[in-house]
Enzyme design. Structure first.
Site, PDB file in Angstrom:
ATOM      1  N   ARG A 142      12.495   6.687 -23.395  1.00  0.00           N
ATOM      2  CA  ARG A 142      12.701   5.301 -23.807  1.00  0.00           C
ATOM      3  C   ARG A 142      11.467   4.659 -24.431  1.00  0.00           C
ATOM      4  O   ARG A 142      11.550   4.034 -25.482  1.00  0.00           O
ATOM      5  CB  ARG A 142      13.102   4.467 -22.584  1.00  0.00           C
ATOM      6  CG  ARG A 142      14.479   4.786 -22.093  1.00  0.00           C
ATOM      7  CD  ARG A 142      14.800   4.020 -20.826  1.00  0.00           C
ATOM      8  NE  ARG A 142      16.169   4.311 -20.421  1.00  0.00           N
ATOM      9  CZ  ARG A 142      16.750   3.819 -19.347  1.00  0.00           C
ATOM     10  NH1 ARG A 142      16.093   3.006 -18.555  1.00  0.00           N
ATOM     11  NH2 ARG A 142      17.997   4.125 -19.052  1.00  0.00           N
ATOM     12  N   GLU A 155      14.372  -4.009  -7.231  1.00  0.00           N
ATOM     13  CA  GLU A 155      13.511  -4.225  -8.401  1.00  0.00           C
ATOM     14  C   GLU A 155      12.410  -5.235  -8.108  1.00  0.00           C
ATOM     15  O   GLU A 155      11.383  -5.268  -8.800  1.00  0.00           O
ATOM     16  CB  GLU A 155      14.367  -4.699  -9.602  1.00  0.00           C
ATOM     17  CG  GLU A 155      13.613  -4.670 -10.926  1.00  0.00           C
ATOM     18  CD  GLU A 155      14.440  -5.160 -12.122  1.00  0.00           C
ATOM     19  OE1 GLU A 155      15.669  -5.270 -11.989  1.00  0.00           O
ATOM     20  OE2 GLU A 155      13.845  -5.415 -13.177  1.00  0.00           O
TER      21      GLU A 155
END
Lengths: 211, 646, 250
Positions: free
Chosen positions: B341, B436
């Site tokens: 990515r 997260e």
């Protein structure tokens, strides 16, 4: 709704088949009418079976209407504030939109029909006539409004069945992706056959094909 | 090189909780060492959880089931709406159902390497171990994973790994996993073990004797400010990608819970590590409010290109083959369009910076399926990507079967977050951070299909053990009135302050401007010069915010402007810390690319001699320089190496 | 694009509320419907007026938070699309657009276009789960699930809980939402032990919440942004009848 509706569908089909006897002539038709009243004799007295059927029917109609009314009441309760803009329908099929007002029209028609054919109070011929004569009298061209009412009501019955038969299977949990097409076809067929079968009688009388 | 003018150096920090010994035994050891709460006492122990995503939802369900008294909050109208629901790809697990050589150790190895050697080995190994239990747990809950004709679970390969270890439910894996956790949570709500407060936002932390003892929340419907106290507080409030204004995060995703904790002494770990996803739908105009991710799987068959000529405005179909630059295939011949990515994102940025970008504003590159359609046939492409193509057409109004898609990178995930030890406990005792929201397991770059794994590992399996240990070790009394009153006052003061500015600029206009600064100077490629510029711009913007922001309405009602204003105020502080972190880390690693630290081919150059540490930042006060604490990273099992995808 | 909006404004649950007209002059056809409302709100703030409150979060069609009845249709004119994914190019320049909240007793209006959908959470809490305490799960491959069942269950599980089915239903029924969850769990082998209790308990919760009854009009499926099939309502009815009349619920 589904169960009572089922009883009524069954009755309608039999009723329609009986009506078609008119095409065999007055004697057959009157005889059929008489046979209905003597059904089950001599085991049971005159008009027992017919009365039993009438009771079941009356009960079914009442329960069917009661279910419809309570669903309607519940719906009104479930949405106390209405939408301001006209709500668009995206559901498939026209029949589904006729269920409520169609039901009311049908109910009104049934009342008139009972007064006409069962209690004989509004029939042009009245008590002294045979069933055959009463039918013929009802649907003369001069009584076109009676015929029209009849046809409108019966068309609504057809539409009612078109959605109702399918809907009943859905309510009873018997519809599945596999039988859906077949059920829709069945509902359409029953609706169409019943409507056409019933309509054939007044149309034939009006145009002088019968009588 | 020193940036000491921007920050102060503090003492080192260490993770004191991970046991010594072989890495594969550490979690077992920790579980055994952890003290247990007597079942009869669990009901008396209150735990507050902020957030109901994969981490928070699974934690609430598990702790409720265990018998604790859980009090849980989410800002959405239902716990089912947390942004975990939008995760598309899948969830990794080292089940080795494919018999393709996968193992716990390989998942561990891939994750440490994929994180560019900036994560803790102990944590990552635990994550890999737990991964298999997660799949078992989710299947038992009825999560409808994709299956093969034999009835067994299907797997796919994802994000450039060489094994097929990704479990998925079409393109909606996050949704299905979240609904599993949500349903388990609602079961506990029904059982009376979890007290659920939807449409409540945490605005401050209550601290007593240095411990996290509760939260102050605002009821987003009535505006009422209420306090809840407990024996421990768990933050599961997600990432902070919305600091960039445009991101793939949900509109409401914010840093407030974490930032409030940070201001009370919770260190913030590696704030500059952000993941930029290469395949998003580009910005179409000033009205744009968010960016939509297109699954990475599109790169399996689509070819990425831009015109060779700068400023070429011809339609893609009119550009002949030899005037196209399939730049990923050119620069990375062995991986081509499938490079990781961060590399794909940066390459897109580079060609756009050269003026070769396509679409409005020149911020886009083509992702072309013409070859795939020719090779596989329209039907096959439709079967594979039909729903994605539809989504693209819905948003852009363009038909990707006929013309190439336009894509551009967008902020997607933040690897940084509150610093936690092996027990997921922050530097404030009693404050745990999961999912997260913490910084822990992904290092400088997260692999595809690993976020769901981490959220659920934390919530279902890690936290219930470690928070239990904390509760068993600490018998805390009732919280006094003073710390509660003080926290409430802070919240009320902040709301009054926001409402009283009564300026002439909307909250969104500040948020947009901040996002622009962050994207420009602290985005895909960071330079010392740009970061220094951002360090001038952000405090100035913050000052302007507090002078000119216009927040309509009152505090005592549903007021979405006020909600936003509070979040943006915190983003304005976080942004500065991100920039400082990015500035001090003069190396390139994972999602953090410093232009000054690249090799002759333009590839990221990591500096293990000077930067093999976690940067844990301590809040020093408003307009004061933050204090840097370094946690040294040691690699006993996976030896650091430079990544190469050529 | 130029637009005339008629938006439902209601100060709070007790306020009567009314439609208020706004004009917008410069809307990009590439903007989403919610971005168009963002523009409206920015203009209102600039004028010192209260912006319109509306629910939204992910803006990518999956969280289920956005709602809005647009010109009489939940989620607007485009099929299989949530409001957040609806774009202004689907409207005509100069068009008048009505924007209203979901209307149902079980979804009372909180403010403007925001409604309270916690009744859906109550339905799930009543039985929309499989009891599987963490740590008790057997190995995932211990129970194979036939692919057609798993696929069907997935189709039911796609429901995003937005409530468009209720908003569209002339009866204000949540049968599609209910049927989707009952079917999802009832199709999985893991969901069998609680299957009959689940359907009865969830249906009770549905009725208690004040939702209407189902008359199989099909408006729900037509409005559903995920296209959840009416098949699942048939399945719901079947399971309910088996549980009650069939005596499966012990």
């Amino acid at each position: 709704m589904a169960v009572t509706g089922g009883v009524l569908v069954l009755y309608l089909v039999l009723h329609m088949v009986g009506n078609l006897k008119i095409f065999y002539g007055a004697e057959d038709f009157n005889h059929y009418s008489h046979w209905l009243r003597t059904l089950g004799e001599p085991a049971v007295p005159y008009r027992t079976v017919l009365t039993a059927i009438e009771v079941v029917l009356a009960l079914s109609i009442v329960l069917h209407m009661w279910s419809a009314i309570s669903l309607g009441k519940r719906a009104a309760h479930a949405r106390p504030v209405k939408y301001k803009s006209k709500k668009k329908s995206h559901a498939q099929g026209y029949a589904v939109h006729t269920m409520r007002y169609g039901g009311i029209v049908i109910a009104l028609y049934v009342i008139w029909h009972l007064l006409d054919m069962t209690f004989l109070v509004v029939n042009p011929k009245g008590r002294d006539a045979t069933p055959y004569e009463r039918v013929i009298a009802d649907f003369q061209p001069s009584h076109w409004y009676i015929t029209l009412f009849y046809i409108v009501a019966v068309l609504l019955v057809g539409l009612h069945l078109r959605h109702g038969v399918w809907s009943a299977m859905q309510t009873l949990g018997l519809r599945s992706p596999r039988n859906d097409r077949a059920l829709r076809a069945l509902a359409a067929t029953i609706g169409a056959v019943v409507a056409l079968g019933f309509i054939s009688v007044p149309v034939s009388v009006t145009f002088g094909w019968v009588g | 090189m020193t940036y000491d003018s921007f920050y102060k150096s503090g003492g080192p920090i260490a993770d004191a909780k991970a046991p010594a010994g072989p890495v594969e035994d550490r979690w077992t050891t920790r579980k055994f060492q952890a003290k247990l709460v007597n079942p009869a006492n669990k009901r008396k122990k209150k735990i507050i959880i902020i957030g109901t995503g994969l981490a928070g939802g699974s934690a609430g369900a598990t702790l409720g089931e265990a018998g604790y008294h859980v009090i849980q909050f989410c800002f959405q109208d239902s716990p089912r709406r947390a942004h975990s629901i939008a995760a598309q790809g899948g969830i990794n697990a080292a089940k080795n159902y494919r018999n393709d050589g996968d193992s716990v150790h390989r998942l561990f190895y891939d994750t440490v390497k994929g994180g560019d050697f900036r994560a803790r080995e102990s944590n990552v190994h635990r994550l890999a171990e737990i991964s298999t239990q997660i799949i078992d747990q989710c299947v038992a809950q009825g999560v409808p994973f994709a299956r093969e004709y034999g009835g067994l679970l299907d797997n796919r390969s994802f994000g450039g790994t060489q094994v097929s270890r990704t479990f998925y439910a079409r393109g909606q894996t996050g949704q299905q996993l979240l609904l599993g956790a949500y349903q388990a949570l609602m079961r506990q709500v029904d059982a009376g073990n979890v007290e659920l407060h939807a449409r409540h936002e945490m605005l401050d932390l209550i601290i007593e004797d240095g411990r996290a003892r509760g939260v102050v929340v605002r009821d987003l419907i009535s505006g009422e400010i209420t306090s809840y106290t407990a024996d421990a507080v768990v933050l599961a409030s997600g990432g902070y990608g919305n600091v960039y204004f445009l991101s793939t995060n949900a509109m409401g995703s914010n840093v407030t819970a974490s930032w409030r904790a940070h201001r009370h002494g919770a260190y913030f770990g590696n704030p500059c590590y952000t993941q930029i996803h290469p395949t998003c739908i580009p910005v179409s105009g000033d009205h744009q409010s968010k960016l939509t991710l297109m699954s990475e799987s599109l790169r399996n068959d689509g070819r990425v290109w831009v015109p060779k000529q700068r400023g070429d405005t011809r339609k893609p179909a009119d550009i002949p083959e030899d005037e196209r630059d399939y730049y990923l295939e050119r620069i990375y011949p062995s991986f081509g369009n499938l490079v990781p990515r961060d590399i794909a994102s940066r390459a897109a940025k580079n060609v756009c910076d050269e003026g070769r970008g396509v679409g409005p504003g020149g911020l886009g590159v083509y992702l072309d399926f013409a070859d795939a359609i020719e090779r596989l046939g329209l039907k096959a492409v439709e079967a594979k990507y039909g729903n994605l193509f539809e989504m693209y057409e819905r948003i852009t109004g363009e038909n990707p079967y006929e013309m190439p898609m336009r894509i551009y990178p967008a902020v997607h995930y933040t690897m940084g977050g509150l610093w936690v030890d092996y027990d997921l406990e922050s530097t404030i005792p009693g404050l745990f951070v999961i999912g997260e929201a913490n910084f822990s397991d992904h290092g400088a770059n997260r692999l595809g299909a690993s976020a769901l794994m981490q959220g659920l590992a934390d919530g279902y399996f890690v936290l219930p053990t470690t928070v239990g240990n904390y509760l068993a070790e600490n018998n805390l009394g009732e919280v006094g009135e003073q710390p509660v009153a003080e926290a409430e006052q802070r919240v009320k003061d902040q709301i009054d302050r926001l409402l009283s500015v009564d300026g002439d600029r909307s909250v969104d206009s500040f948020h947009r401007e901040l996002g622009h600064i962050m994207w420009e100077y602290c985005g895909m490629e960071r330079t010392e010069e740009g970061l220094r510029k951002a360090l001038d711009l952000i405090p100035a913007l913050r000052k302007e915010f507090w002078e000119r922001v216009k927040v309509t309405g009152k505090g005592e009602e549903l007021n979405q402007q006020l909600e936003k204003a509070g979040r943006v105020a915190d983003f304005l502080e976080l942004a500065e810390l991100m920039v400082i972190d990015a500035l001090h880390r003069a190396e390139s690693c994972g999602g953090h690319f410093r232009a000054e630290s690249q090799d002759e081919d333009g590839e990221a150059k990591r500096d293990d001699v000077n930067f093999a540490y976690v940067a844990a930042w301590e809040w020093a006060g408003e307009d004061k320089q933050p204090v840097l604490h370094k946690e040294a990273l040691e690699f006993e099992y996976v030896k650091p190496s430079q990544r190469s995808y050529k | 694009m130029k637009l005339k909006l008629r938006v439902w404004r209601q100060n709070g649950p007790k306020d009567k509320g009314k439609m208020v007209e706004y004009k917008l002059d410069d809307i990009s056809p590439d903007a989403s419907f919610l971005e168009m409302l963002d523009v409206l709100n920015e203009e209102l703030i600039a004028k010192g007026e209260e912006p319109v409150a509306f629910d939204h979060d992910c803006r990518e069609g999956i969280c289920g938070m956005c709602s809005l009845v647009i010109n009489g249709t939940p989620h607007g004119p485009e099929k299989m699309t949530t409001t957040c994914q609806l774009h202004m190019r689907k409207f005509k320049d100069g068009e008048t657009i009505d924007v209203e909240p979901w209307r149902a007793k079980a979804f009372p209006v909180v403010k403007d276009l925001v409604v309270d959908r916690s009744a859906f959470d109550d339905i799930i809490a009543a039985g929309g789960y499989i009891t599987a305490p963490t740590g008790t799960a057997p190995e995932a491959h211990a129970t194979p699930v036939p692919k057609p069942d798993a696929d069907k269950a997935f189709e039911a599980a796609e429901c995003i809980g937005c409530g468009a089915c209720v908003a569209a239903c002339p009866n204000g029924s949540a049968s599609l939402f209910l049927g989707a969850k009952v079917s999802h769990l009832g199709l999985m082998p893991q969901g069998q032990p609680e299957r009959w209790d689940r359907v009865v308990n969830m249906l009770e919760a549905h009725d208690d919440a004040g939702f209407g009854g189902c008359t199989n009009t099909g408006e729900c499926t037509a409005a559903c942004p995920k296209g959840i099939s009416q098949d699942f309502i048939s399945r719901l009815n079947s399971d309910y009848l088996k549980a009650t009349a069939g005596g499966k619920k012990k």
